[in-house]
Scaffold this active site. Structure first.
Site, PDB file in Angstrom:
ATOM      1  N   CYS A   2     -38.865 -61.266 -21.952  1.00  0.00           N
ATOM      2  CA  CYS A   2     -38.075 -62.677 -21.317  1.00  0.00           C
ATOM      3  C   CYS A   2     -38.659 -63.502 -20.498  1.00  0.00           C
ATOM      4  O   CYS A   2     -39.653 -62.965 -19.629  1.00  0.00           O
ATOM      5  CB  CYS A   2     -36.925 -62.312 -20.635  1.00  0.00           C
ATOM      6  SG  CYS A   2     -35.770 -61.226 -21.538  1.00  0.00           S
ATOM      7  N   ARG A  27     -43.063 -63.971 -24.731  1.00  0.00           N
ATOM      8  CA  ARG A  27     -42.390 -62.924 -24.137  1.00  0.00           C
ATOM      9  C   ARG A  27     -40.939 -62.463 -24.584  1.00  0.00           C
ATOM     10  O   ARG A  27     -40.306 -61.385 -24.095  1.00  0.00           O
ATOM     11  CB  ARG A  27     -41.999 -63.263 -22.606  1.00  0.00           C
ATOM     12  CG  ARG A  27     -43.231 -63.408 -21.728  1.00  0.00           C
ATOM     13  CD  ARG A  27     -42.933 -64.227 -20.326  1.00  0.00           C
ATOM     14  NE  ARG A  27     -42.254 -63.348 -19.585  1.00  0.00           N
ATOM     15  CZ  ARG A  27     -43.242 -62.218 -18.827  1.00  0.00           C
ATOM     16  NH1 ARG A  27     -44.536 -62.478 -18.893  1.00  0.00           N
ATOM     17  NH2 ARG A  27     -42.856 -61.513 -18.114  1.00  0.00           N
ATOM     18  N   TRP A  74     -35.953 -61.575 -24.866  1.00  0.00           N
ATOM     19  CA  TRP A  74     -36.158 -60.215 -25.733  1.00  0.00           C
ATOM     20  C   TRP A  74     -34.918 -59.470 -25.311  1.00  0.00           C
ATOM     21  O   TRP A  74     -34.773 -58.921 -24.202  1.00  0.00           O
ATOM     22  CB  TRP A  74     -37.496 -59.822 -25.395  1.00  0.00           C
ATOM     23  CG  TRP A  74     -37.980 -58.575 -26.383  1.00  0.00           C
ATOM     24  CD1 TRP A  74     -38.510 -58.836 -27.668  1.00  0.00           C
ATOM     25  CD2 TRP A  74     -37.765 -57.256 -26.087  1.00  0.00           C
ATOM     26  NE1 TRP A  74     -38.540 -57.687 -28.323  1.00  0.00           N
ATOM     27  CE2 TRP A  74     -38.077 -56.641 -27.268  1.00  0.00           C
ATOM     28  CE3 TRP A  74     -37.027 -56.351 -25.263  1.00  0.00           C
ATOM     29  CZ2 TRP A  74     -38.010 -55.168 -27.621  1.00  0.00           C
ATOM     30  CZ3 TRP A  74     -36.986 -54.971 -25.341  1.00  0.00           C
ATOM     31  CH2 TRP A  74     -37.408 -54.488 -26.696  1.00  0.00           C
ATOM     32  N   ASN A  98     -35.379 -62.299 -15.893  1.00  0.00           N
ATOM     33  CA  ASN A  98     -35.906 -61.389 -16.552  1.00  0.00           C
ATOM     34  C   ASN A  98     -36.152 -59.991 -15.867  1.00  0.00           C
ATOM     35  O   ASN A  98     -36.450 -60.035 -14.594  1.00  0.00           O
ATOM     36  CB  ASN A  98     -37.417 -62.099 -16.584  1.00  0.00           C
ATOM     37  CG  ASN A  98     -38.684 -60.946 -17.111  1.00  0.00           C
ATOM     38  OD1 ASN A  98     -39.634 -61.388 -16.647  1.00  0.00           O
ATOM     39  ND2 ASN A  98     -38.411 -60.278 -18.048  1.00  0.00           N
ATOM     40  N   GLY A  99     -35.736 -58.975 -16.489  1.00  0.00           N
ATOM     41  CA  GLY A  99     -35.866 -57.668 -16.059  1.00  0.00           C
ATOM     42  C   GLY A  99     -34.599 -56.905 -16.352  1.00  0.00           C
ATOM     43  O   GLY A  99     -33.940 -57.227 -17.470  1.00  0.00           O
ATOM     44  N   GLU A 481     -57.157 -49.495 -34.127  1.00  0.00           N
ATOM     45  CA  GLU A 481     -56.516 -50.920 -33.920  1.00  0.00           C
ATOM     46  C   GLU A 481     -56.386 -51.882 -35.293  1.00  0.00           C
ATOM     47  O   GLU A 481     -55.512 -52.537 -35.191  1.00  0.00           O
ATOM     48  CB  GLU A 481     -57.532 -51.412 -32.980  1.00  0.00           C
ATOM     49  CG  GLU A 481     -57.491 -52.835 -32.444  1.00  0.00           C
ATOM     50  CD  GLU A 481     -55.992 -53.089 -31.751  1.00  0.00           C
ATOM     51  OE1 GLU A 481     -55.527 -52.255 -31.477  1.00  0.00           O
ATOM     52  OE2 GLU A 481     -55.877 -54.390 -31.511  1.00  0.00           O
ATOM     53  N   LYS A 485     -52.880 -53.827 -36.170  1.00  0.00           N
ATOM     54  CA  LYS A 485     -52.920 -55.158 -36.239  1.00  0.00           C
ATOM     55  C   LYS A 485     -52.307 -55.362 -37.569  1.00  0.00           C
ATOM     56  O   LYS A 485     -51.401 -56.355 -37.648  1.00  0.00           O
ATOM     57  CB  LYS A 485     -54.418 -55.825 -36.106  1.00  0.00           C
ATOM     58  CG  LYS A 485     -54.891 -55.880 -35.070  1.00  0.00           C
ATOM     59  CD  LYS A 485     -54.694 -56.950 -34.157  1.00  0.00           C
ATOM     60  CE  LYS A 485     -53.566 -56.401 -33.265  1.00  0.00           C
ATOM     61  NZ  LYS A 485     -53.795 -55.717 -31.915  1.00  0.00           N
ATOM     62  N   GLU A 488     -48.498 -54.813 -37.386  1.00  0.00           N
ATOM     63  CA  GLU A 488     -47.671 -55.762 -36.517  1.00  0.00           C
ATOM     64  C   GLU A 488     -47.318 -57.221 -37.258  1.00  0.00           C
ATOM     65  O   GLU A 488     -46.417 -57.516 -36.827  1.00  0.00           O
ATOM     66  CB  GLU A 488     -47.852 -55.595 -35.112  1.00  0.00           C
ATOM     67  CG  GLU A 488     -49.266 -56.232 -34.604  1.00  0.00           C
ATOM     68  CD  GLU A 488     -49.612 -55.913 -33.176  1.00  0.00           C
ATOM     69  OE1 GLU A 488     -48.743 -55.802 -32.312  1.00  0.00           O
ATOM     70  OE2 GLU A 488     -50.867 -55.915 -32.974  1.00  0.00           O
ATOM     71  N   HIS A 504     -58.150 -33.310 -44.357  1.00  0.00           N
ATOM     72  CA  HIS A 504     -57.168 -32.156 -43.743  1.00  0.00           C
ATOM     73  C   HIS A 504     -55.741 -32.577 -44.025  1.00  0.00           C
ATOM     74  O   HIS A 504     -54.599 -32.169 -43.495  1.00  0.00           O
ATOM     75  CB  HIS A 504     -57.339 -31.939 -42.187  1.00  0.00           C
ATOM     76  CG  HIS A 504     -58.758 -31.569 -41.902  1.00  0.00           C
ATOM     77  ND1 HIS A 504     -59.093 -30.193 -42.447  1.00  0.00           N
ATOM     78  CD2 HIS A 504     -60.095 -32.211 -41.615  1.00  0.00           C
ATOM     79  CE1 HIS A 504     -60.375 -29.942 -42.059  1.00  0.00           C
ATOM     80  NE2 HIS A 504     -60.744 -31.326 -41.481  1.00  0.00           N
ATOM     81  N   LYS A 603     -44.645 -59.768 -26.079  1.00  0.00           N
ATOM     82  CA  LYS A 603     -46.145 -59.355 -25.602  1.00  0.00           C
ATOM     83  C   LYS A 603     -46.057 -58.487 -24.457  1.00  0.00           C
ATOM     84  O   LYS A 603     -46.914 -57.528 -24.495  1.00  0.00           O
ATOM     85  CB  LYS A 603     -46.627 -60.607 -25.249  1.00  0.00           C
ATOM     86  CG  LYS A 603     -48.169 -60.504 -25.188  1.00  0.00           C
ATOM     87  CD  LYS A 603     -48.778 -61.698 -25.508  1.00  0.00           C
ATOM     88  CE  LYS A 603     -50.323 -61.523 -25.586  1.00  0.00           C
ATOM     89  NZ  LYS A 603     -50.742 -60.373 -26.571  1.00  0.00           N
TER      90      LYS A 603
HETATM   91  C1  F6R Z   1     -50.735 -54.846 -29.995  1.00  0.00           C
HETATM   92  C2  F6R Z   1     -50.392 -55.149 -28.667  1.00  0.00           C
HETATM   93  C3  F6R Z   1     -49.666 -53.857 -27.817  1.00  0.00           C
HETATM   94  C4  F6R Z   1     -50.147 -53.987 -26.493  1.00  0.00           C
HETATM   95  C5  F6R Z   1     -49.273 -52.901 -25.563  1.00  0.00           C
HETATM   96  C6  F6R Z   1     -49.623 -52.812 -24.209  1.00  0.00           C
HETATM   97  O1  F6R Z   1     -51.109 -56.104 -30.566  1.00  0.00           O
HETATM   98  O2  F6R Z   1     -50.485 -56.057 -28.051  1.00  0.00           O
HETATM   99  O3  F6R Z   1     -49.751 -52.812 -28.489  1.00  0.00           O
HETATM  100  O4  F6R Z   1     -51.441 -53.687 -26.332  1.00  0.00           O
HETATM  101  O5  F6R Z   1     -47.817 -53.234 -25.600  1.00  0.00           O
HETATM  102  O6  F6R Z   1     -49.698 -54.145 -23.667  1.00  0.00           O
HETATM  103  P1  F6R Z   1     -50.327 -54.341 -22.178  1.00  0.00           P
HETATM  104  O7  F6R Z   1     -51.722 -54.351 -22.488  1.00  0.00           O
HETATM  105  O8  F6R Z   1     -49.904 -55.657 -21.694  1.00  0.00           O
HETATM  106  O9  F6R Z   1     -50.150 -53.287 -21.061  1.00  0.00           O
END
Ligand code: F6R
Length: 608
Positions: A2, A27, A74, A98-99, A481, A485, A488, A504, A603
């Site tokens: 949010c 957000r 969100w 937000n929260g 990673e 990527k 997501e 395995h 995010k």
């Molecule tokens: C994936 C991504 C998430 C963040 C995770 C941690 O692309 O962005 O997996 O890495 O939510 O977020 P932070 O780094 O902000 O604690």
């Protein structure tokens, strides 16, 4: 999760709020809304879904006035529909939040008993009714909000307007970020910097428990009822940092920004004689270190895996890598030699914060690596080991790219700094490492030239529903990673595995319809990694190979090959990450998904 904005000045508040929300949409994008106080009093517009729906609504039914609050959501409590969209209103009062208000159920029952009629399923609506009920008791807006927040448990950044107070609004925060921006004849609050940078670069990072009384001509900050002075900071980022700058998506822009971002991570931190200077991190406090725990989630956790190898190999300190959400609930068997470091792009991930807070309260030294200035995690660690800022600049695309590579480079700097501090690396060796790091942005530029070839590969790669990503050694975290990527942003199923694990179990999945993205480094494990690929090829599995220049002969085991520059082994994770990001990006773009705002994600994950 949010984003909130508040504005008072002389411009159209609705326009300022929507522009601000555009930069905060990372957000959350389940719904958006604004409330504005104009000649007609308080009015609001809200819309389900992305901000563009709200903008459309505002074009059809504009709001005039130069004081207002806005929100992008969100969803946590209640479905993502218009009724649950903020701002929430009670009589003359409207609130964005937000929260999470943890005691909302109890407050709701109490307020309903007093006659309040609730319209939404959200926790936030209690704040609107609570403030309105205190106003009804004769309190002015500031006193009502001050009294209301004393009743709230949980986390909040709120902005509150009241049509009976058309020349002011109130904002307050606890455990959710809130920035106060000081302009000329106008003032703003927002969850993050990009929302306010077009108006002013002078900001105050409000402290835990602060309340701000905001007018056109000034602001007063209160803490526990007393007026307090807070130092403002001048922010150097230009507003352009939070714009697409001609790229189709923020993610693509951020991928291409990485050489510059890495230069910024390194800037001013490398000495002529192999020393490393990290301005907010106190190497003087690491004496006696015997073990380091790196705590993080998601992409940051992948960076931690790379960091483990760097710290163990360069500084000779044993490292454990922990998921913050698991770690926070485990028993921590720690001694005086333990350090715990959190890694978080946003600096607000609830689990990472809680994990660090928990061990800090037990007397353990804590530090962090974060991208966001004065973020919660940075504040938590500032009186202990301190903070290493990644200096990636604002990352707007929800899928992390430049945050990841700058985290890995920050960990490299940390490893070198620790090694120097503890006398475990010679000046000569350290100077050589630093030379390699200085060259890294150039190698990254070269690697990014593969973007066009990877885009051409996207139609082929988009034909499959499932993927394996394989890597060994320091390329194993990069495989994890790469898979994250792809899943997501393209919604294709992908799993990252250590190549040696294939036999395995996972090899049972291999068919002509089950491709593998194989990462082969130019290192001691190369021959073994190639054998693992041969085993996949022998079973008919399609292979997209990423290898370094000079490995052209490996084309025999692959359907498609991407070559990256040959670089020192310790820098391979950074270099190999770039084709992973580009592959995910081009596949998602080819499939037409919403690259910057993938479904169900936000995010910063500020809830457990
Ligand atoms: C994936 C991504 C998430 C963040 C995770 C941690 O692309 O962005 O997996 O890495 O939510 O977020 P932070 O780094 O902000 O604690």
């Amino acid at each position: 999760m949010c984003g909130i904005v508040g504005y008072i000045g002389s411009e159209s508040a609705a326009e300022v709020l929507v522009d601000g929300l555009k930069t905060l949409e990372y957000r959350g994008y389940d719904s958006a809304g604004v409330a504005v106080i104009g000649a007609q009093g308080l009015d609001r517009r809200r819309a389900e879904g992305k901000l563009k729906n709200l903008s459309k609504r505002l074009r059809a039914e504009p709001l005039s006035g130069s004081l207002g609050i806005g929100h992008t959501r969100w969803a946590t409590h209640g479905r993502p529909n218009e009724t649950n969209a903020h701002p929430h209103r009670s009589g003359s009062v409207a609130v964005v939040h937000n929260g999470i208000i943890e005691n909302y159920a109890e407050l709701r029952t109490e307020l309903q008993a007093g006659g309040a009629v609730f319209h939404s399923e959200t926790d936030t609506e209690v704040v609107a009714h609570l403030v309105a009920s205190l106003r009804d008791q004769g309190m002015d807006l500031k006193t009502a909000v001050e009294s209301a927040i004393k009743r709230l448990e949980g986390a909040y950044a709120i902005a509150v307007v009241d049509e009976d107070f058309p020349d002011e609004f109130i904002a307050a925060r606890l455990a959710s970020p809130l920035i106060l921006a000081l302009g000329e004849g106008e003032n703003l609050v927002a969850s993050d910097l990009p929302a306010v940078l077009p108006y002013t670069r002078d900001v105050v990072f409000l402290e835990e428990g602060d309340l701000a009384h905001i007018r056109r001509d000034g602001v007063t900050i209160y803490h526990q009822g007393e007026v307090v002075e807070r130092q403002s900071k001048h922010i150097k980022w230009s507003p352009a940092a939070a714009q697409k700058g001609g790229y189709k998506h923020f993610m693509l822009k951020e991928i291409f920004e990485q050489p510059r971002a890495i230069s910024d991570t390194l800037s001013g931190r490398l000495g002529q004689n192999g020393e490393v200077h990290l301005e907010h991190f106190d190497f003087g406090r690491v004496e006696g270190v015997e073990h380091i725990s790196l705590v993080a989630c998601g992409t940051s956790w992948h960076a931690a895996l790379v960091g483990r190898d760097l710290i163990e190999n360069i500084a000779g300190i044993p490292v454990s890598v922990e998921y913050a959400h698991e770690y926070r609930y485990r028993r921590h068997l720690m001694g005086a030699g333990d350090l715990v470091l959190g890694i978080s792009q946003s600096g607000e991930t609830a689990d990472t914060l809680a994990a660090l807070g928990e061990v800090k309260s037990q007397g353990v030294r804590v530090g962090c690596i974060t991208n966001v200035l004065e973020s919660a995690v940075a504040r938590l660690c500032s009186d202990s080991l301190g903070v290493i800022y990644t200096h990636a600049g604002p990352e707007i695309g929800v899928a992390s790219t430049k945050a990841f590579t700058t985290q890995m480079v920050s960990l490299h700097l940390l490893a070198l700094g620790l090694a120097r501090q503890l006398g475990r690396i010679s000046a000569e060796r350290s100077k050589a490492e630093i030379e390699d790091l200085r060259h890294l942005p150039h190698w990254m530029e070269q690697t990014l030239e593969a973007s066009k070839d990877i885009a051409e590969l996207a139609p082929f790669a988009s034909e499959f529903d499932n993927y394996l990503f394989l890597g060994r050694g320091t390329l194993f975290p990069v495989a994890l990673e790469g898979a994250l990527k792809l899943k997501e942003i393209s919604y294709l199923h992908a799993e990252g595995y250590a190549s040696g694990e294939m036999k395995h179990g996972p090899i049972a999945l291999i068919t002509e319809q089950f491709p593998t993205v194989a990462l082969v480094g130019d290192d001691a494990l190369k021959a073994k990694a190639v054998s693992n690929i041969e085993e996949i090829k022998a079973r008919g599995g399609p292979v997209i190979l990423v290898a370094s220049e000079g490995s052209e002969e490996l084309a025999r085991v692959a359907d498609k090959v991407v070559l990256v520059p040959k670089v020192p082994e310790r820098l391979q994770p950074v270099i190999y990450s770039l084709p992973m990001q580009l592959l995910a990006y081009h596949v998602a773009d080819h499939l037409g998904t919403d690259v910057d705002q993938p479904r169900n994600l936000a995010k910063s994950v500020t809830v457990e």
